[in-house]
Motif scaffolding. Structure first.
Motif, PDB file in Angstrom:
ATOM      1  N   ILE A 103      -0.252   4.351   2.799  1.00  0.00           N
ATOM      2  CA  ILE A 103       0.663   3.789   3.783  1.00  0.00           C
ATOM      3  C   ILE A 103       1.845   3.196   3.032  1.00  0.00           C
ATOM      4  O   ILE A 103       1.676   2.339   2.168  1.00  0.00           O
ATOM      5  CB  ILE A 103      -0.005   2.687   4.631  1.00  0.00           C
ATOM      6  CG1 ILE A 103      -1.231   3.230   5.373  1.00  0.00           C
ATOM      7  CG2 ILE A 103       0.994   2.077   5.612  1.00  0.00           C
ATOM      8  CD1 ILE A 103      -2.030   2.153   6.092  1.00  0.00           C
ATOM      9  N   SER A 104       3.029   3.683   3.349  1.00  0.00           N
ATOM     10  CA  SER A 104       4.256   3.121   2.788  1.00  0.00           C
ATOM     11  C   SER A 104       5.047   2.523   3.936  1.00  0.00           C
ATOM     12  O   SER A 104       5.291   3.188   4.942  1.00  0.00           O
ATOM     13  CB  SER A 104       5.093   4.212   2.102  1.00  0.00           C
ATOM     14  OG  SER A 104       4.348   4.874   1.095  1.00  0.00           O
ATOM     15  N   THR A 105       5.471   1.283   3.805  1.00  0.00           N
ATOM     16  CA  THR A 105       6.170   0.636   4.908  1.00  0.00           C
ATOM     17  C   THR A 105       7.362  -0.163   4.406  1.00  0.00           C
ATOM     18  O   THR A 105       7.286  -0.817   3.360  1.00  0.00           O
ATOM     19  CB  THR A 105       5.233  -0.285   5.713  1.00  0.00           C
ATOM     20  OG1 THR A 105       5.940  -0.877   6.802  1.00  0.00           O
ATOM     21  CG2 THR A 105       4.647  -1.391   4.844  1.00  0.00           C
ATOM     22  N   PHE A 106       8.458  -0.093   5.133  1.00  0.00           N
ATOM     23  CA  PHE A 106       9.600  -0.986   4.936  1.00  0.00           C
ATOM     24  C   PHE A 106       9.749  -1.813   6.190  1.00  0.00           C
ATOM     25  O   PHE A 106       9.813  -1.267   7.302  1.00  0.00           O
ATOM     26  CB  PHE A 106      10.898  -0.223   4.670  1.00  0.00           C
ATOM     27  CG  PHE A 106      12.100  -1.122   4.715  1.00  0.00           C
ATOM     28  CD1 PHE A 106      12.309  -2.065   3.719  1.00  0.00           C
ATOM     29  CD2 PHE A 106      13.008  -1.058   5.772  1.00  0.00           C
ATOM     30  CE1 PHE A 106      13.406  -2.933   3.776  1.00  0.00           C
ATOM     31  CE2 PHE A 106      14.103  -1.918   5.832  1.00  0.00           C
ATOM     32  CZ  PHE A 106      14.297  -2.848   4.824  1.00  0.00           C
ATOM     33  N   PRO A 152     -10.088   1.279   0.373  1.00  0.00           N
ATOM     34  CA  PRO A 152      -9.015   1.060   1.350  1.00  0.00           C
ATOM     35  C   PRO A 152      -7.853   2.015   1.084  1.00  0.00           C
ATOM     36  O   PRO A 152      -7.765   2.626   0.011  1.00  0.00           O
ATOM     37  CB  PRO A 152      -8.603  -0.391   1.085  1.00  0.00           C
ATOM     38  CG  PRO A 152      -8.901  -0.581  -0.369  1.00  0.00           C
ATOM     39  CD  PRO A 152     -10.130   0.241  -0.654  1.00  0.00           C
ATOM     40  N   PRO A 153      -6.941   2.149   2.037  1.00  0.00           N
ATOM     41  CA  PRO A 153      -5.754   2.959   1.781  1.00  0.00           C
ATOM     42  C   PRO A 153      -4.869   2.297   0.731  1.00  0.00           C
ATOM     43  O   PRO A 153      -4.850   1.074   0.606  1.00  0.00           O
ATOM     44  CB  PRO A 153      -5.053   2.999   3.138  1.00  0.00           C
ATOM     45  CG  PRO A 153      -5.512   1.757   3.834  1.00  0.00           C
ATOM     46  CD  PRO A 153      -6.930   1.552   3.386  1.00  0.00           C
ATOM     47  N   VAL A 154      -4.155   3.114  -0.031  1.00  0.00           N
ATOM     48  CA  VAL A 154      -3.118   2.582  -0.908  1.00  0.00           C
ATOM     49  C   VAL A 154      -1.993   2.073  -0.016  1.00  0.00           C
ATOM     50  O   VAL A 154      -1.554   2.774   0.898  1.00  0.00           O
ATOM     51  CB  VAL A 154      -2.604   3.663  -1.874  1.00  0.00           C
ATOM     52  CG1 VAL A 154      -1.413   3.137  -2.676  1.00  0.00           C
ATOM     53  CG2 VAL A 154      -3.720   4.110  -2.803  1.00  0.00           C
ATOM     54  N   LEU A 155      -1.550   0.854  -0.257  1.00  0.00           N
ATOM     55  CA  LEU A 155      -0.556   0.224   0.609  1.00  0.00           C
ATOM     56  C   LEU A 155       0.668  -0.167  -0.216  1.00  0.00           C
ATOM     57  O   LEU A 155       0.589  -1.004  -1.117  1.00  0.00           O
ATOM     58  CB  LEU A 155      -1.156  -1.012   1.274  1.00  0.00           C
ATOM     59  CG  LEU A 155      -0.271  -1.782   2.248  1.00  0.00           C
ATOM     60  CD1 LEU A 155       0.166  -0.895   3.409  1.00  0.00           C
ATOM     61  CD2 LEU A 155      -1.010  -3.018   2.781  1.00  0.00           C
ATOM     62  N   LEU A 156       1.800   0.480   0.083  1.00  0.00           N
ATOM     63  CA  LEU A 156       3.071   0.190  -0.565  1.00  0.00           C
ATOM     64  C   LEU A 156       3.964  -0.502   0.449  1.00  0.00           C
ATOM     65  O   LEU A 156       4.215   0.036   1.526  1.00  0.00           O
ATOM     66  CB  LEU A 156       3.732   1.477  -1.066  1.00  0.00           C
ATOM     67  CG  LEU A 156       2.858   2.386  -1.944  1.00  0.00           C
ATOM     68  CD1 LEU A 156       3.618   3.655  -2.307  1.00  0.00           C
ATOM     69  CD2 LEU A 156       2.400   1.657  -3.196  1.00  0.00           C
ATOM     70  N   VAL A 157       4.426  -1.694   0.115  1.00  0.00           N
ATOM     71  CA  VAL A 157       5.167  -2.521   1.070  1.00  0.00           C
ATOM     72  C   VAL A 157       6.482  -2.983   0.458  1.00  0.00           C
ATOM     73  O   VAL A 157       6.504  -3.500  -0.658  1.00  0.00           O
ATOM     74  CB  VAL A 157       4.343  -3.766   1.467  1.00  0.00           C
ATOM     75  CG1 VAL A 157       5.105  -4.608   2.480  1.00  0.00           C
ATOM     76  CG2 VAL A 157       2.968  -3.372   1.999  1.00  0.00           C
TER      77      VAL A 157
END
Length: 282
Positions: A103-106, A152-157
């Motif tokens: 999951i990549s989120t801005f 868990p999912p890899v989380l890029l924030v």
């Protein structure tokens, strides 16, 4: 005691939950008040859940399973119930989010939902959902369970610095929220960065967005407007937004410097030195 009403178990996940709770409680020979005594709540709460007038929590469901010996039946159902109370236009995204491996989120306005504290989420959601804020908050917190998985999912924030300064719920709520963000700094599957004011214009200024990646499904792009969500697997959109996200990461502070900025804002803007007017002392 809440007066019983006829429940159509096929009407919704909440109605099915209530139907099953009544059926299995009565099968166990228990009155609502008796079950309430066992799981430390009121009989009227049991009745409201059975009538579909109160959304059950995960803790409530686990206690009911233990009391009735239902082998996790209600603990499994409650996930469907909580997801069903999310806005209709958001439900499809929530289902895909739960399956994502990356999951990549801005986020330009508010902390990403998976990283929100309960108090922050409640203050934020009470603006639009004042009549049912508790159930919407419960649904949002239930989404966060994916972060507690064994894998868990890899989380890029990437968070815009502005949201660190935007006071949601008051000083104590914001201090707790920023402290919560700092707990993710040392998690190997999370990368948290802040886009500082000093960068000026950047590729995320058109708004917040998320990119989801899966083990065996196409990548997805997701963005929201005021009362709707847009999700697409269009390869050109994915390509453009992926490049845009890489540029955001390059422009943002490093994870280490981001943590220092979050800690500094937490102390200077929301720390104990704030005066009685609840504004940070200059």
């Amino acid at each position: 005691m809440v007066q019983a009403r006829e429940i159509d178990p096929s009407a919704s996940p909440l109605d099915y939950y209530g139907y099953e709770l009544r059926r299995l409680r009565e099968g166990a020979g228990l009155k609502q008040s008796q079950l309430g005594d066992i799981i430390y709540c009121t009989g009227s709460l049991i009745g409201m859940v059975e009538n579909g007038r109160r959304v059950p929590t995960r803790d409530f469901s686990e206690r009911v399973d233990a009391a009735l010996g239902t082998d996790g039946h209600f603990s499994r159902l409650v996930g469907l119930v909580l997801r069903s109370v999310l806005p209709t236009w958001f439900q499809a995204y929530a289902e895909m989010e739960a399956r994502a491996t990356f999951i990549s989120t801005f986020q330009s306005q508010v902390v990403y939902g998976l990283l929100q504290t309960e108090a922050y989420a409640k203050a934020l959601l009470s603006v639009e959902y004042s009549g049912r804020v508790d159930e919407i908050v419960a649904a949002r917190l239930d989404r966060q369970r994916i972060l507690a998985r064994e894998i868990p999912p890899v989380l890029l924030v990437v968070l815009d610095e502005a949201l660190l300064h935007r006071r949601v719920g008051g000083r104590e709520v914001m201090r707790e929220q920023l402290a919560h963000l700092l707990t993710f700094v040392d998690r190997p599957w999370v990368q948290l960065q802040v886009m500082p004011f000093s960068v000026g214009e950047h590729t995320g200024m058109t708004g917040s967005f998320n990119l989801l990646r899966f083990d065996s499904d196409p990548d997805l792009f997701y963005a929201e407007s005021y009362d709707s969500g847009h999700m697409t697997a269009n390869s050109q959109v994915i390509r453009e937004r992926s490049v845009g996200y890489a540029r955001l990461q390059a422009d943002a502070l490093s994870p280490e410097d981001s943590a220092l900025l979050i800690a500094r804002v937490m102390e200077e803007r929301y720390g104990d030195q704030c005066g009685p007017d609840r504004r940070a002392v200059a």
